[in-house]
Design an enzyme around this catalytic site. Sequence first.
Site, short mmCIF file in Angstrom:
data_model
loop_
_atom_site.label_atom_id
_atom_site.label_comp_id
_atom_site.label_asym_id
_atom_site.label_seq_id
_atom_site.Cartn_x
_atom_site.Cartn_y
_atom_site.Cartn_z
N ASP A 140 -5.89 -4.02 -1.51
CA ASP A 140 -4.79 -3.55 -0.70
C ASP A 140 -4.13 -4.78 -0.10
O ASP A 140 -4.64 -5.49 0.47
CB ASP A 140 -5.19 -2.88 0.60
CG ASP A 140 -4.43 -1.84 1.12
OD1 ASP A 140 -3.26 -2.63 1.48
OD2 ASP A 140 -4.72 -0.83 1.54
N SER A 193 0.61 -0.98 0.05
CA SER A 193 0.12 -0.03 0.05
C SER A 193 0.74 1.42 0.10
O SER A 193 1.41 1.49 -1.05
CB SER A 193 -0.94 0.00 0.96
OG SER A 193 -2.03 0.81 1.20
#
Length: 356
Positions: A212, A50
């Site tokens: 993510d 991320s």
Amino acid sequence: MDERISPVHTSLPDIDLVLEGGGVRGIGHVGALSVLEEQGYRWVNIAGTSAGAFVASLLAANYSAKELYEIMRNEVDFHRFAQDKGLDNFFLVEGLHLLMQGGLHTGSYIQSFMREKLLAAKPKPISTFGDLIVPGREEEPKDSMHRYRLTVVASDISQGLLLRLPQDMLKFGQDPDKLEVALAVRMSASIPFFFLPMKQRRQDGKNDLVVDGALLSNFPVGIFDVPGKPHHPTLGLELVDNAPGIGESWPIHATGNILEIGQALISTMTSAHDRLYMDNATFVRTIAIPVEGISGTKFDLTEQEAEKLYQNGRKAAQDFLSTWDFEAYKAVYRSDRPHTGRRQQLHEEMKRLVPA
């Protein structure tokens, strides 16, 4: 590093890095990196999840910590993460995105910004992972964790799999060398419900949804580990919230409607990993950077908060390096010698502190 792989450098300042995700708090990573850079450390392999992937990709493209600080402070428009161009405050469209496609925002700004910065990298522009092959490792297999200077972590929620990009593109029948770096970062940063999931086509023609990397592994410190004693260490940079003191409580998230529930889920996902148990072998090589309650999705981050995160990163790295000993780490944690578990160590410490 695998004993079969010739080290790129043989001097001690070479390290591998793993950067945890954490949204806008990633500027804390930059503070820690600035100290490591000042001490002469060089990065060989870098992994990130991320926001950690955002920073890691620029490191892999040879941006310095000083340049990263300027980019994060003066060039990244955090508001654009939560506002699609031409749709500012157009909640109907965002609501339809959430209901029909699984996310409020397209996340296109992340990918376009990353593409721009990578193409402007020196001494050469970076487009695909083929541009990030570690010199001397061109003949390494394309699924090797040491072939590419950068590894990005994402989550395939269709198959319930952790994705290591670009290596795992082989599972989709695609050449890892040809995966665009900016696209991989966009995949890793697809916070569920907040950004639209990314689609990745399988060989059977069906699409998997990719989100993510924090969903499955926000802090994969062991991603570059191999059996035996490594030639150089892997250090982890983690963004942590201290537990509340006595009489205090964890922050309470409003959960009265679908948007508040979504925000609570996002906040929990991006911070829960900070509170998980970490074994000693991971803890001793982790630079823990306090975030002091700043949310990963606080896109209206103030200058004071950004500076606080940066300075917290610097102090965390300074404190870590003041006691870090790679040779001692190898002797205790990378040898055949059994080592005492954390519980036993704490019990022995309690006994030592109590007068006989």
